[in-house]
Structures are given as C-alpha cells and as structure tokens.
Design a protein around this motif. Structure first.
Motif, short mmCIF file in Angstrom:
data_model
loop_
_atom_site.label_atom_id
_atom_site.label_comp_id
_atom_site.label_asym_id
_atom_site.label_seq_id
_atom_site.Cartn_x
_atom_site.Cartn_y
_atom_site.Cartn_z
N PHE A 34 0.82 -1.20 0.00
CA PHE A 34 0.00 0.00 0.00
C PHE A 34 0.86 1.26 0.00
O PHE A 34 0.62 2.19 -0.77
N ASP A 35 1.86 1.30 0.87
CA ASP A 35 2.69 2.50 0.95
C ASP A 35 3.53 2.66 -0.32
O ASP A 35 3.70 3.78 -0.82
N THR A 75 14.52 7.14 1.41
CA THR A 75 14.43 7.10 2.86
C THR A 75 13.44 6.04 3.34
O THR A 75 13.54 5.57 4.47
N GLY A 76 12.49 5.67 2.47
CA GLY A 76 11.63 4.55 2.82
C GLY A 76 12.44 3.28 2.99
O GLY A 76 12.23 2.51 3.94
N LEU A 106 4.29 1.11 15.22
CA LEU A 106 5.13 1.85 14.29
C LEU A 106 4.32 2.38 13.11
O LEU A 106 4.49 3.53 12.68
N MET A 107 3.41 1.56 12.59
CA MET A 107 2.62 1.98 11.44
C MET A 107 1.66 3.11 11.81
O MET A 107 1.46 4.04 11.03
N VAL A 108 1.06 3.05 12.99
CA VAL A 108 0.14 4.10 13.41
C VAL A 108 0.86 5.45 13.50
O VAL A 108 0.39 6.47 12.96
N VAL A 131 6.92 4.41 9.11
CA VAL A 131 6.06 3.37 8.52
C VAL A 131 6.91 2.22 7.98
O VAL A 131 6.61 1.04 8.21
N TYR A 132 7.97 2.57 7.29
CA TYR A 132 8.79 1.54 6.67
C TYR A 132 9.64 0.78 7.68
O TYR A 132 10.07 -0.34 7.41
#
Length: 517
Positions: A34-35, A75-76, A106-108, A131-132
């Motif tokens: 998704f990201d 950076t991701g 971490l995702m939140v 997120v990553y």
C-alpha cells in the motif's frame, strides 16, 4: 472434480484457522504494498506535485524535483533497514505474536505523520521512515511466522501469501489514487495514506485469535503450549505429541552439533551456504527492477508520452495482483528452482524488450510502440507476481536453521532493501539521463539471476524445516537436494506432519528420547 480436489495437498493440509492466521499475519505485507503503491502513484498527481514540487516555467507545470523524488523514495528503504535491524531482537525476546503489536504501533505513528504533513515535505519523509521501519519488521516477522506454522507440503503456497498481499496492497493504493485524482484539494492523496491504518486495526482486533508460533514455543522449551497450538493448526493430530518430542530432540541435536546464536554464526560452516541462498535471491529480486516498477513506473510512462499514466499503472498493478493466485499452486508443484529460473528468463525478455524499443529515445515513439512497452511492463509484473514476487520470501524463510532463522531472515531482508536504496536514490537521475534504456540494466540482472539459481540454489519443496537442516549439514551438491532421502529426525517429523502412520519411526523417536534421558 471434487474427489480430485480432496486428493490435493492444499485440501488435506489446510484448514480454516491456518488460512485465517495466514491472512491476518500477512497484513504487514498489505501495508508494504500500500505504501509503495500510493507513493509511486502520487508522484504523478497534480495536487501532490503542487504541494511538494516546484514550478517549471518552460513546461508551465508543477513537478517533483529529482532530488525530492530520490530522497522520498530512498528514505523509505532506510526505514526498512532500521526495522530489519530491530527484527531479530524483537522477535526473539518478545516472540512472534507480540511482535505484531510493535509493528502496529510503528505503522500508526508513521501514518499519522504522513497524513498530517500539510506543508512540510520533510515531515512526510519522517513519517515514511517510521512506517517503513514497521514494514522492515514485517518483512522478517511475517515469513518467519508463516514458515513455522505451515505444514511442509503446502509451505510454498502459505508463504506466497506475503507476496500476494504485497501485490494486493499496491493494486488497492494505485486504484484509490486513480479514483481520487479528480479531486483538487489536499485529500486527493491523504485518504490513501489513512487507509493504511487498516493494517494495525486488523492486528489489534485479531490479536486474541493469533497463536504463538509452535516452533518458537519449542525453541523456548514451552512444549505443552506448542502441542496445544499444533492441535488447533494441523489436520493430522494423531501424532502431535510425538512430533513435539521430535522437534525438541532436533533442537537439542542442533545445539549439540553447532551452537549458534549471533549474526556472525550465519557466515560459519554450513550456515554460510544458507545465508548465501537467502541473501542471493532477495538481492536479485530487487536488482531485477521491482523498485523501478513500483516507484517510478508512472514517471516512466509519462516520459513515454502517455497522457493517462495513472490508468496504465492501475492496469500494471492489477494484472500483477491477479496472477498471484497461481502461486498458491506453482511453488509446491513446480518447485522453487524451476519457478525462479523460468521467471528470470521472462523478466529478462520483457526488460530487454522495453529497452530495445526505447533505445533511440522516447520522444517520438509511435502509439503502437507505446502500447507495446506498456504490454511488456504488464507482462513483466505478471511474471514477477508468479515467480520472483513470492519466491525469495519462500526461500529465505525456509533455508535458515532453527537457531538462526531470525538472523538469516534479517540478513536476507537487509540484502534486499540495501540493494533497493541505491536503486531508489540513483534511478531518478539515471532514468532522466538515459530514459527507456534504464531497463537494460534490470534485464541484465535477470540474466545473472538465472545463473545464480542454476548453480547455487537447491530445491527445498516438500521438506520439513528439520529435513533441510540435515541436508545442508550433509553438504549435498545443489542437484542432490531434490532426490536425497533423509533418515534423521527431520524425516520422521515430515511423516508425522503429513499424518503418516509410521510406528517404526515413532518407536525410534521414543528410543532416542530414552537414550537422551
């Protein structure tokens, strides 16, 4: 037809709970896709370009500069590396199950930072890193958890869930971006970012239904818990007690033969070969161009002259997702080696074909040439989806020994994402300089992948994780793996997991247990 289906291993070995935890555990892969998907698509959105880009007087359009595209994408990958570094410690100390909560937290945090970056590009970058880092943790946790829960005869299909949900996430995000492109306000892409909160929501909601990995429980000496979990996961429960004892004995045997606990042990003795296999397939997965397809395909199609590159991107990701269904059969039927070799041949042909078509420049391509390039990119993603999408995750999760599985997966995923960093940082500049010829680079790596699989990677389908321990320790050649007959504890575990009634082996296990005592 139903009688034939009942004879299939998928029917015999899978059940509703195994399927449920396979889907739930794969939510981290959904977040990854998704990201990746929203970022690659958002680079082509007018509102996103206006918000974070700069105005080009010559074209009279807003555009994201190459340096920001490079930083935002690269950076991701840096965040994923951070998550990979954390993964062995988190999964070993907290266990597999509790690690899903760390991933969710971490995702939140990361999604909230991304969605609230109203004016600051650098806040968006920090959010992507966080997120990553959760995605990096997921890339280690999910395949490891699934490999330790799945019966050996269907482990390839079970582990294919990771790649399947990555592709699904990518398709859903590109589709959502495409549908929201008519909006002119700031929610044009933010709604896609917020959709990622679905991943931690599922993990938290389903947490009580997710069991701890039975093999992790055995490694921790919690045998009664391991037996209870296995009885809820497996269809063949008549020999579960014996299987747990064999797993315990195998752990003790491994510890006696070669105690291993650190990352450096992954490069010693027979573990070195396992590490090369795991890291090799992961590195080559990235080197063949998946980051290019996921992150830069919209910009590339704009260079080709497509006026509606977002629609074409939906077509590419949609077709790639659709064919993933085939992988639930192919990896356990065809095997790992054949699937990856055939896949690398197809990927090389498609990338070299695009390079050949655009070698003289993309400015004056005919409509038929443009359509041909898109067709080859669609075929590339389809071939990738049924071969090199799931394949490296299946292999990396299988080949590590029990003592070092967390660290082997750490090194494998690190190899993958460290490879993606220079691709993500450098590709915008290379693509700008040589345009369509950039695909020659990725096609060349596919040719290297063919040689690597042929000479280095052994066949691992249908073997229990413990059988693979015996085979690697026997120092078999690459081609001996397929026909080798195991005689140790691993062979007995495989028979018990398949539900085979083998009193002789059960008796041997009991005798061995008495001798150990």
């Amino acid at each position: 037809m139903f009688t034939k289906w009942k004879e299939q291993e998928l029917y015999q070995d899978l059940n509703a709970r195994l399927i449920l935890i396979g889907i739930v555990s794969s939510m981290g892969a959904l977040g990854f896709g998704f990201d990746n998907g929203w970022w690659g698509s958002a680079l082509g959105l007018s509102q996103f370009q206006y918000k974070y880009g700069s105005y080009n007087p010559s074209t009279k359009k807003w555009a994201i500069p190459s340096n920001r595209t490079s930083v935002g994408t690269g950076t991701g990958s840096a965040g994923i590396i951070l998550g990979c570094i954390l993964a062995p410690f988190v999964t070993t100390i907290l266990g597999r199950k509790k690690s899903f909560l760390i991933l969710s937290a971490l995702m939140v945090v990361g999604v909230v930072l991304e969605a609230t970056a109203l004016t600051s590009f650098w806040q968006l970058v920090v959010g992507r890193i966080i997120v990553y880092s959760g995605i990096g943790l997921a890339s280690n946790l999910v395949p490891m958890y699934q490999s330790e829960c799945a019966p050996p005869r269907v482990r390839g299909a079970y582990l294919a869930l990771y790649s399947f949900f990555t592709s699904l996430g990518s398709f859903l995000s590109t589709l959502t971006v495409f549908l929201s492109r008519s909006r002119s306000d700031q929610w044009q892409y933010r709604v896609v970012i917020l959709c990622q909160l679905f991943v931690p929501l599922v993990y938290v909601s389903a947490y009580v239904f997710i069991p701890e990995s039975p093999r992790y429980l055995v490694y921790q000496g919690r045998l009664d818990e391991a037996e209870r979990v296995m009885r809820t996961l497996y269809n063949h429960t008549e020999n579960i007690s014996e299987e747990v004892q064999l797993l315990r004995l195998q752990v003790e045997e491994q510890q006696e033969l070669h105690k291993a606990a650190s990352v450096m042990d992954c490069f010693k003795g027979t573990n070195l070969r396992r590490t090369i296999c795991a890291m090799g397939v992961q590195i080559l997965q990235q080197a063949q161009g998946v980051s290019f397809i996921q992150n830069f395909i919209v910009v590339f199609m704009q260079q080709l002259g497509f006026s509606d590159s977002l629609r074409s991107n939906v077509l590419v990701t949609g077709c790639g997702f659709a064919v993933h269904i085939i992988t639930f059969i192919t990896f356990d039927k065809m095997g790992r080696r054949l699937s990856l070799i055939v896949g690398a041949c197809g990927l090389a042909a498609m990338m070299l074909g695009v390079g050949g078509t655009t070698a003289k420049g993309v400015q004056n391509l005919s409509t038929s040439a443009q359509n041909g390039c898109v067709a080859m990119l669609v075929l590339w993603y389809c071939i990738y989806g049924i071969t090199w999408g799931p394949g490296p995750w299946v292999v990396a999760a299988e080949v590590g020994t029990g003592q070092l599985r967390e660290r082997t997966l750490f090194l494998a995923s690190m190899g993958s994402f460290v490879t993606s960093v220079p691709i993500n940082f450098v590709n915008p500049y290379v693509q700008k300089a040589i345009s369509g010829s950039v695909t020659f680079i990725y096609g060349g790596f596919s040719l290297i992948a063919i040689a690597f699989i042929w000479f280095v990677l052994p066949e691992t389908k249908g073997r229990s994780l413990e059988e693979l321990d015996e085979m690697f320790q026997a120092k078999l050649s690459t081609r001996e793996f397929k026909l080798y007959v195991c005689t140790g504890l691993g062979a007995r575990i495989t028979k018990l997991e398949a539900g085979a009634e083998d009193e002789e082996n059960i008796e041997k296990a009991g005798n061995f247990h008495e001798e150990k005592a």
